[in-house]
Scaffold this motif. Structure first.
Motif, PDB file in Angstrom:
ATOM      1  N   PRO A 143      18.117 -40.273 -24.188  1.00 17.92           N
ATOM      2  CA  PRO A 143      18.309 -39.076 -24.869  1.00 17.92           C
ATOM      3  C   PRO A 143      16.481 -39.087 -25.603  1.00 17.92           C
ATOM      4  O   PRO A 143      16.784 -37.300 -26.682  1.00 17.92           O
ATOM      5  N   ASP A 144      15.769 -39.599 -25.806  1.00 18.95           N
ATOM      6  CA  ASP A 144      14.527 -39.253 -26.622  1.00 18.95           C
ATOM      7  C   ASP A 144      14.093 -38.163 -25.628  1.00 18.95           C
ATOM      8  O   ASP A 144      12.930 -37.721 -26.731  1.00 18.95           O
ATOM      9  N   CYS A 145      14.199 -37.656 -24.932  1.00 16.84           N
ATOM     10  CA  CYS A 145      13.581 -36.622 -23.840  1.00 16.84           C
ATOM     11  C   CYS A 145      13.755 -35.201 -24.894  1.00 16.84           C
ATOM     12  O   CYS A 145      13.090 -34.066 -24.303  1.00 16.84           O
ATOM     13  N   LEU A 146      14.292 -35.013 -25.151  1.00  3.31           N
ATOM     14  CA  LEU A 146      14.946 -34.406 -25.926  1.00  3.31           C
ATOM     15  C   LEU A 146      15.068 -34.101 -27.215  1.00  3.31           C
ATOM     16  O   LEU A 146      15.283 -32.744 -28.206  1.00  3.31           O
ATOM     17  N   LYS A 147      14.436 -34.416 -27.956  1.00  2.00           N
ATOM     18  CA  LYS A 147      14.205 -34.938 -29.377  1.00  2.00           C
ATOM     19  C   LYS A 147      12.713 -34.386 -29.889  1.00  2.00           C
ATOM     20  O   LYS A 147      12.561 -34.374 -31.004  1.00  2.00           O
ATOM     21  N   ASP A 148      12.110 -34.273 -29.087  1.00  2.00           N
ATOM     22  CA  ASP A 148      11.009 -33.547 -29.707  1.00  2.00           C
ATOM     23  C   ASP A 148      11.359 -32.121 -29.739  1.00  2.00           C
ATOM     24  O   ASP A 148      11.728 -31.609 -29.228  1.00  2.00           O
ATOM     25  N   PRO A 149      10.035 -31.534 -30.424  1.00  2.00           N
ATOM     26  CA  PRO A 149       9.777 -29.802 -30.877  1.00  2.00           C
ATOM     27  C   PRO A 149       9.837 -29.795 -29.465  1.00  2.00           C
ATOM     28  O   PRO A 149       8.894 -30.225 -28.092  1.00  2.00           O
ATOM     29  N   ALA A 150      10.591 -28.293 -28.995  1.00  2.00           N
ATOM     30  CA  ALA A 150      10.979 -27.679 -27.933  1.00  2.00           C
ATOM     31  C   ALA A 150       9.660 -27.559 -27.155  1.00  2.00           C
ATOM     32  O   ALA A 150       9.609 -26.791 -25.967  1.00  2.00           O
TER      33      ALA A 150
END
Length: 495
Positions: free
Chosen positions: A284-291
């Motif tokens: 799930p960390d793959c979607l936690k960075d700024p867009a």
């Protein structure tokens, strides 16, 4: 009084300046007494109030009989913000104080903006006090980046975008939209200004732009992604710097045109894939960075799944010819896109997916066909997010335009390692698939088993510049996911 209190004058100027949160906020007893006396029309009542605040409320602490201070700096900042926002010229007063001492007044400014959350006109006054004009590209070096970031943060924390999207008729929709767009434009100009703004500051601008909903459709959507044409032709592959790059050789295998994405796939673009397919990310960390940063924590298998879905998606929309597909670049396609062929297009040909078609660009000689880096021969921390840049994390795509290749693709050096579809072999120290490159020897077997490592290219933010060279090879197991690995895609004939 909280708005006028200042750091303790007893701080020794020879000592290291303490952080803002550690600096004392001193209020002389006589000044406090006089100010309260004016409001209460009685100095005696002022003394009573001071005693109550100190002894019962605990908002003031007496260091001696002449000096008071707040037990926590936040009390003073909040009260200062409330006081200033009741003044007719609150915007001017805050602007003067922020300009005089940004560290001291940063939180007061943000708290003042927060207190005006339901009055967007006042938020406009605050941010326009710091950033009154639209950006002028030739003058970016003279702007105060910290003021732009602070005003932008105020817009973010007050959720000002809601006033742009939904504005009552009696308000000022044009002004709200203009103010918000101005800050987006400033941040975009700053993150791309590599000749005027330092790399770490460009990264800061990119982070803030993500918080203000990055307007670059090529970065945040799929159907507006930009692709760079790489015409058919020979190119130099490999180098003499490491054994697995030897021997350098003229690769004659890429006899077809292909288009490679200008940037690696971003978090926003990967999120669209997840939403459309209900794919459950392996991490799930793959979607936690700024867009607007490259997606990472994605395995080779997930990158392949993304490509297969995007091929179907664009074919269904009529954007992709049946004989073409979206896929990971081969190792050869990746290196040619980074280094350039013997002949390169001039000018660069860059288009969105809906405009890809057969093209016959003018070609010119590549003056440095065996260049070490996409930009040339020499290391340059201003051209790539690597360890020398000291950003120490991924950055928004587009922060390093000076590092683009001869085809116009960016971030080929640094930021994140990028998956290719090519195979390395089982032994991490000795590649099974050596040079000269031969696509017929099995290295392009897309169905190879899990114990065969895949080739990674490009280097990443935590690596030195020798590892962000065009010829540098690395490897990863296809189920590997970590904070250094992302991917980009090519659109090419189905071979």
């Amino acid at each position: 009084m909280p708005w006028s209190a200042s750091p303790s004058p007893r701080t020794n100027a020879r000592k290291k300046k303490p952080a803002r949160s550690e600096r004392a906020a001193d209020i002389p007893h006589e000044e406090l007494r006089e100010e309260l006396g004016k409001s209460l029309d009685s100095l005696d009542k002022a003394e009573t109030v001071i005693a109550y605040i100190q002894e019962r409320a605990g908002l003031l602490q007496a260091r001696d009989n002449r000096i008071y201070t707040f037990p926590h700096r936040t009390f003073q900042e909040y009260l200062a913000a409330r006081y200033l926002m009741r003044q007719a010229e609150f915007d001017t007063m805050l602007r003067e104080r922020v300009r005089r001492d940004l560290d001291w007044w940063r939180e007061v400014y943000l708290l003042a903006a927060g207190s005006a959350r339901t009055t967007p006109r006042n938020i406009c006054e605050l941010v326009e006090a710091l950033v009154p004009n639209d950006p002028e590209p030739g003058k970016l070096k003279r702007v105060n980046l910290d003021h732009i970031l602070l005003a932008s943060q105020a817009l973010h924390e007050t959720e000002f975008i809601r006033n742009v999207v939904k504005t009552p008729p009696e308000e000022e929709p044009d002004r709200f939209s203009r103010v918000f767009t101005r800050h987006q434009n400033w941040l975009q100009q700053l993150l791309e200004a590599d000749q005027q703004i330092a790399a770490r500051d460009r990264a800061r601008a990119g982070n803030m732009l993500a918080l203000l909903s990055d307007p670059r459709e090529a970065v945040t959507t799929l159907d507006h992604m930009e692709f760079c044409l790489v015409p058919a032709g020979d190119f130099w592959m490999g180098s003499n710097e490491y054994d697995d790059e030897k021997p350098p050789h003229l690769n004659k295998q890429l006899t077809y045109d292909y288009w490679i994405s200008r940037f690696p796939i971003t978090v926003a673009q990967y999120q669209l894939f997840v939403n459309a397919t209900e794919h459950e990310p392996e991490d799930p960390d793959c979607l936690k960075d700024p867009a607007n940063r490259p997606v990472r924590w994605v395995s080779w298998y997930e990158a392949i799944k993304f490509c297969d879905w995007l091929t179907r998606h664009w074919r269904k929309q009529g954007l992709l010819p049946k004989q073409w597909r979206v896929q990971l670049p081969s190792e050869a396609e990746w290196e040619k896109a980074a280094r350039g062929g013997l002949k390169v297009p001039k000018p660069v040909l860059m288009r969105p997916i809906k405009e890809l078609a057969a093209a016959q660009p003018k070609l010119t000689d590549n003056e440095k066909p065996q260049r070490r880096f996409p930009w040339g021969e020499n290391e340059d921390a201003n051209c790539a997010n690597c360890i020398g840049t000291k950003i120490n994390e991924t950055s928004a795509v587009g922060c390093f335009p000076g590092g683009k290749s001869l085809y116009g693709c960016e971030e080929m050096a640094g930021n994140v390692w990028e998956w290719t579809r090519s195979l390395w072999g089982k032994d991490p120290l000795d590649p099974e698939y050596k040079y000269p490159y031969d696509p017929a020897d099995g290295r392009e077997n897309i169905n190879a088993p899990n114990d065969i490592r895949r080739v990674l290219r490009g280097g990443a933010f935590g690596y030195n510049q020798r590892l962000v060279r065009c010829a540098c090879r690395h490897w990863g197991s296809p189920d590997l996911r970590n904070d250094f690995i992302g991917f980009r895609v090519v659109v090419s004939p189905s071979l």
